[in-house]
Scaffold this active site. Structure first.
Site, PDB file in Angstrom:
ATOM      1  N   ASP A   1      -1.646  28.647  -0.818  1.00  0.00           N
ATOM      2  CA  ASP A   1      -2.038  27.585   0.101  1.00  0.00           C
ATOM      3  C   ASP A   1      -1.927  26.234  -0.604  1.00  0.00           C
ATOM      4  O   ASP A   1      -2.001  26.160  -1.830  1.00  0.00           O
ATOM      5  CB  ASP A   1      -3.483  27.837   0.552  1.00  0.00           C
ATOM      6  CG  ASP A   1      -4.015  26.769   1.474  1.00  0.00           C
ATOM      7  OD1 ASP A   1      -3.262  26.304   2.349  1.00  0.00           O
ATOM      8  OD2 ASP A   1      -5.193  26.397   1.323  1.00  0.00           O
TER       9      ASP A   1
ATOM     10  N   ASP B   1      -3.663  22.914   0.681  1.00  0.00           N
ATOM     11  CA  ASP B   1      -4.886  22.109   0.744  1.00  0.00           C
ATOM     12  C   ASP B   1      -6.072  22.856   0.139  1.00  0.00           C
ATOM     13  O   ASP B   1      -6.381  23.973   0.530  1.00  0.00           O
ATOM     14  CB  ASP B   1      -5.184  21.722   2.195  1.00  0.00           C
ATOM     15  CG  ASP B   1      -4.062  20.882   2.772  1.00  0.00           C
ATOM     16  OD1 ASP B   1      -3.708  19.868   2.148  1.00  0.00           O
ATOM     17  OD2 ASP B   1      -3.525  21.251   3.828  1.00  0.00           O
TER      18      ASP B   1
END
Length: 180
Positions: free
Chosen positions: A9, A11
């Site tokens: 991922d 963020d």
């Protein structure tokens, strides 16, 4: 031998998105929110009266382009690419204006990654990797491979997944047992 794959991922895993949001909201609303104040909650639940401001900050052109990289993320991801197929899986559908910024950010800070391995999606159950490193329990719940939770202030009370607290932990998890 087939290499295993890791989806990562962006963020709150590669990029300190929340830190930038807090800085922007504190500046605009003259608040003094500290990261520690979240203590297992999302920012929008701590300051619900400023939820619109949070959305406004996220939708600003350029917001995702200037995020800080999480400590040791670049060096560890580079090492991972020597032994694994690495993909970046970022849930960009909530903030469609983030696509270009996120793409440019990844090119700048992770130039050794193949842009064909950047996956902009909504729900990460479409990602077919062996592992997913993510801070969002909702994404980890629906992932079909091995979910690994990256510690963030909003998920500290969630104990349903194997957890890594830093990029040094990621390095240890994936690289300590690789034959040299």
């Amino acid at each position: 031998m087939t290499r295993k794959s890791i989806a990562i991922d962006m963020d709150e895993v590669l990029a300190d998105t929340l830190g930038e949001i807090i800085d922007a909201v504190n500046f605009r609303a003259d608040l003094g929110i500290k990261m520690e104040a979240l203590n297992g909650q999302k920012l929008k639940h701590v300051i619900p009266e400023h939820d619109g401001l949070i959305t406004e900050v996220l939708r600003e052109p350029g917001f995702f382009r200037h995020l800080k990289v999480m400590p040791h993320a670049q060096e560890v991801v580079k090492k991972l690419t020597e032994h694994y197929d690495v993909y970046i899986a970022t849930a960009a559908m909530d903030v469609p204006t983030s696509f270009s910024d996120k793409y440019e950010w990844l090119l700048e800070f992770f130039p050794f990654l193949d842009p064909q391995h950047f996956v902009f999606c909504g729900r990460k159950n479409i990602v077919k990797a062996d592992y997913l490193i993510d801070d969002n329990p909702r994404q980890l719940e629906i992932f079909t491979g091995t979910p690994i939770m990256f510690t963030a202030v909003h998920n500290i009370n969630d104990d349903r997944f194997e957890r890594v607290n830093s990029w040094k932990d990621v390095e240890q998890y994936f690289l300590d047992n690789i034959e040299k």
